[in-house]
Design an enzyme around this catalytic site. Structure first.
Site, PDB file in Angstrom:
ATOM      1  N   LYS A   1      59.446  12.068  13.891  1.00  0.00           N
ATOM      2  CA  LYS A   1      58.657  13.151  14.448  1.00  0.00           C
ATOM      3  C   LYS A   1      57.363  12.783  15.366  1.00  0.00           C
ATOM      4  O   LYS A   1      56.865  11.887  14.963  1.00  0.00           O
ATOM      5  CB  LYS A   1      58.082  14.063  13.301  1.00  0.00           C
TER       6      LYS A   1
ATOM      7  N   HIS B   1      59.493  37.755  29.004  1.00  0.00           N
ATOM      8  CA  HIS B   1      60.137  38.000  27.480  1.00  0.00           C
ATOM      9  C   HIS B   1      60.576  36.730  27.075  1.00  0.00           C
ATOM     10  O   HIS B   1      61.683  36.520  26.370  1.00  0.00           O
ATOM     11  CB  HIS B   1      61.276  38.912  27.628  1.00  0.00           C
TER      12      HIS B   1
ATOM     13  N   SER C   1      55.012  12.346  10.870  1.00  0.00           N
ATOM     14  CA  SER C   1      55.214  13.247   9.767  1.00  0.00           C
ATOM     15  C   SER C   1      55.272  12.269   8.540  1.00  0.00           C
ATOM     16  O   SER C   1      55.522  10.989   8.970  1.00  0.00           O
ATOM     17  CB  SER C   1      56.590  14.046   9.976  1.00  0.00           C
TER      18      SER C   1
ATOM     19  N   ASN D   1      54.423  15.411  16.391  1.00  0.00           N
ATOM     20  CA  ASN D   1      54.300  16.850  16.628  1.00  0.00           C
ATOM     21  C   ASN D   1      53.000  17.095  17.303  1.00  0.00           C
ATOM     22  O   ASN D   1      52.035  16.307  17.312  1.00  0.00           O
ATOM     23  CB  ASN D   1      53.907  17.016  15.051  1.00  0.00           C
TER      24      ASN D   1
ATOM     25  N   GLU E   1      48.143  22.887  18.021  1.00  0.00           N
ATOM     26  CA  GLU E   1      48.282  23.924  16.909  1.00  0.00           C
ATOM     27  C   GLU E   1      46.873  24.205  16.503  1.00  0.00           C
ATOM     28  O   GLU E   1      46.662  25.398  16.458  1.00  0.00           O
ATOM     29  CB  GLU E   1      49.122  23.321  15.978  1.00  0.00           C
TER      30      GLU E   1
ATOM     31  N   ASN F   1      10.604  39.117  13.466  1.00  0.00           N
ATOM     32  CA  ASN F   1      11.534  39.976  14.089  1.00  0.00           C
ATOM     33  C   ASN F   1      11.741  39.752  15.416  1.00  0.00           C
ATOM     34  O   ASN F   1      12.891  39.501  16.038  1.00  0.00           O
ATOM     35  CB  ASN F   1      11.223  41.486  13.710  1.00  0.00           C
TER      36      ASN F   1
HETATM   37  N1  ARG Z   1      15.123  34.743   9.304  1.00  0.00           N
HETATM   38  C1  ARG Z   1      15.197  36.044   9.835  1.00  0.00           C
HETATM   39  C2  ARG Z   1      16.247  36.262  10.619  1.00  0.00           C
HETATM   40  O1  ARG Z   1      16.645  35.434  11.100  1.00  0.00           O
HETATM   41  C3  ARG Z   1      13.777  36.203  10.581  1.00  0.00           C
HETATM   42  C4  ARG Z   1      13.222  37.626  10.780  1.00  0.00           C
HETATM   43  C5  ARG Z   1      12.823  38.013   9.338  1.00  0.00           C
HETATM   44  N2  ARG Z   1      12.158  39.203   9.111  1.00  0.00           N
HETATM   45  C6  ARG Z   1      12.133  39.788   8.132  1.00  0.00           C
HETATM   46  N3  ARG Z   1      11.297  40.959   8.188  1.00  0.00           N
HETATM   47  N4  ARG Z   1      12.536  39.656   7.038  1.00  0.00           N
HETATM   48  O2  ARG Z   1      16.652  37.354  10.666  1.00  0.00           O
END
Ligand code: ARG
Length: 464
Positions: A289, A162, A283, A291, A296, A116
């Site tokens: 054309k 405008h 085109s 374009n 775009e 995490n």
């Molecule tokens: N691959 C996960 C992500 O990108 C990493 C974190 C995963 N943690 C977990 N508790 N599953 O979020």
């Protein structure tokens, strides 16, 4: 190719059956996040160096891990690494390979951290350099725009409100409006670096850790300014992702506005600019054309970029703290927006090098639509002591007269003008000259040639 012999998941002691292949398919992010391998390895090396410094792991183990990680980096960068979807993401793929290379001591690498905090550490490091690269590309756009502006200080065109002729302006002044926008983009990206300098590493899963880690040390090693303050917020926070996506959206929006203008100006109705053959396409049925497809394309891409911003806002809406799998999509969204913007900026720079203003047509168009009417009103205020509202009404009557006589304002005779305002003298006729009109707009930020020139000089110095 390196074979991954160890094909067990890291949680197989707890979770007995293997993940359903269906979940593996959607749960695995390795195809996307393998792009973070350098940052991941850098983060892991800083982490184990800190663990050693804090006497949490031995010198020998630290060295073995660093050796293994460096080897993995080489394998990945030379396309010799076999990524395995079963190991979900870049973090586990690398950890698994580390076991193969150095054996069981690889098990120490994940002490006092979690995926995490690991994933956002990687992402923040990646975003820092992506942000800087984008600003280098924006700089190029600014430089190319300044080059065209420099050559067109006295190119006169109609300024629109405008999409109707409003007042005459210098073409360079118009372009410098975009220089302002792109400069703000640069500033916005630069400002968003502030949050990217806060180090998430060490908050672990969500609570911090009981190990005696040194987060200031990893901050220094990884180019962060300080550790984040709250472990729960750290793993839940994706504000920095939104900041990036918003900055990309605004820059993209600016590109879409100028490309739209160029498309309009290139149309047969306007003919204000020419596009070289390098940036137009033909085109399949209409042989005549040419374009503006590229323009775009850029205008359209802004839609995808906005979509990415809204995807991330929606993912975060109502999401409880702290980590949830919902967050995993952030990387795909970021990479997509980043790649679109980098690509768009590159194409747009090429477009800028391939446009030429049609000066004659710009001037002709600027002479239509009673474009000097406001100058006349201002003249009446200054020379015949009238309130602006009174002068405005007098001028409107003069415009009505010109319209009735099917003439431009500058073609009205003094006698005709005097029918509306008897106090007028020959002096008034100079007011209808477009150059005089432009050069009278000397207020700071206005379109007078001198103003535009000094603004270009200022930006040229700033961008050198
Ligand atoms: N691959 C996960 C992500 O990108 C990493 C974190 C995963 N943690 C977990 N508790 N599953 O979020």
């Amino acid at each position: 190719m390196t074979k991954n012999k160890n094909n067990k998941t890291i949680w197989d002691t707890r979770i007995k059956s293997s993940t359903s292949s269906l979940f593996q398919k959607i749960g695995s992010s390795i195809d996307i996040d393998k792009r973070l391998y350098r940052e991941d390895i850098k983060g892991s090396i800083a982490h184990v160096e800190m663990l050693f410094k804090q006497k949490i792991i031995s010198f020998k183990i630290k060295n073995k891990i660093v050796f293994g990680l460096n080897k993995i980096e080489k394998e990945i960068s030379s396309n010799k690494f076999q990524f395995n979807k079963k190991y979900e993401d870049i973090h586990i793929n690398i950890e698994k390979r580390l076991f193969q290379i150095i054996g069981d001591e690889a098990g120490y690498v994940h002490t006092a951290r979690s995926r995490n905090d690991q994933v956002i550490t990687d992402l923040k490091i990646w975003l820092r350099s992506a942000t800087k690269k984008i600003n280098v590309s924006i700089d190029k756009i600014i430089k190319s725009t300044l080059k065209i502006a420099e050559k067109n200080i006295d190119t006169i065109m109609p300024g629109f409100t405008h999409l109707k002729n409003a007042q005459a302006i210098s073409f360079a002044h118009y372009l410098m409006a975009y220089v302002e926008m792109f400069s703000r983009d640069k500033k916005r990206f630069k400002n968003s670096l502030e949050n990217l300098y806060e180090n998430p590493l060490g908050v672990a899963a969500l609570t911090g850790t009981s190990f005696n880690i040194d987060r200031n040390y990893t901050s220094r090693k990884l180019g962060f300014k300080k550790p984040t303050n709250n472990s729960v917020d750290t793993v839940s926070d994706r504000d920095f992702v939104l900041d990036f996506l918003y900055s990309v959206s605004l820059c993209s929006m600016h590109i879409s506005r100028i490309t739209e203008e160029l498309i309009i100006w290139n149309s047969e109705g306007f003919k204000l600019i020419n596009l070289s053959d390098k940036i137009v396409t033909g085109s399949s049925i209409m042989p005549q054309k040419k374009n503006p497809d590229l323009l775009e394309y850029l205008r359209g891409k802004t839609g995808s970029v906005y979509g990415n911003l809204f995807s991330m806002l929606t993912i975060l809406k109502g999401l409880p703290l702290s980590y949830f799998k919902d967050l995993q999509d952030d990387k795909e969204i970021i990479f997509k927006s980043n790649d679109i913007l980098i690509n768009s900026l590159e194409i747009f720079d090429e477009i800028l090098k391939n446009i030429t203003p049609n000066k004659k047509r710009m001037f002709e168009l600027a002479n239509l639509g009673y474009i000097t009417a406001t100058d006349l009103a201002d003249y009446l205020v200054k020379n015949h002591s009238m309130s602006f509202r009174k002068a405005y009404q007098k001028t409107a009557s003069i415009v009505n007269l010109a319209e009735k006589k099917k003439k431009n304002l500058d073609k009205l005779t003094l006698e005709e003008l005097k029918k509306i305002e008897p106090k007028l003298t020959n002096d008034v006729l100079k007011i209808f000259d477009l150059k005089t009109s432009i050069n009278s707009k000397k207020s700071y930020g206005g379109t007078s040639f001198d103003n535009v020139k000094s603004m270009i000089t200022k930006y040229k110095k700033y961008n050198d």
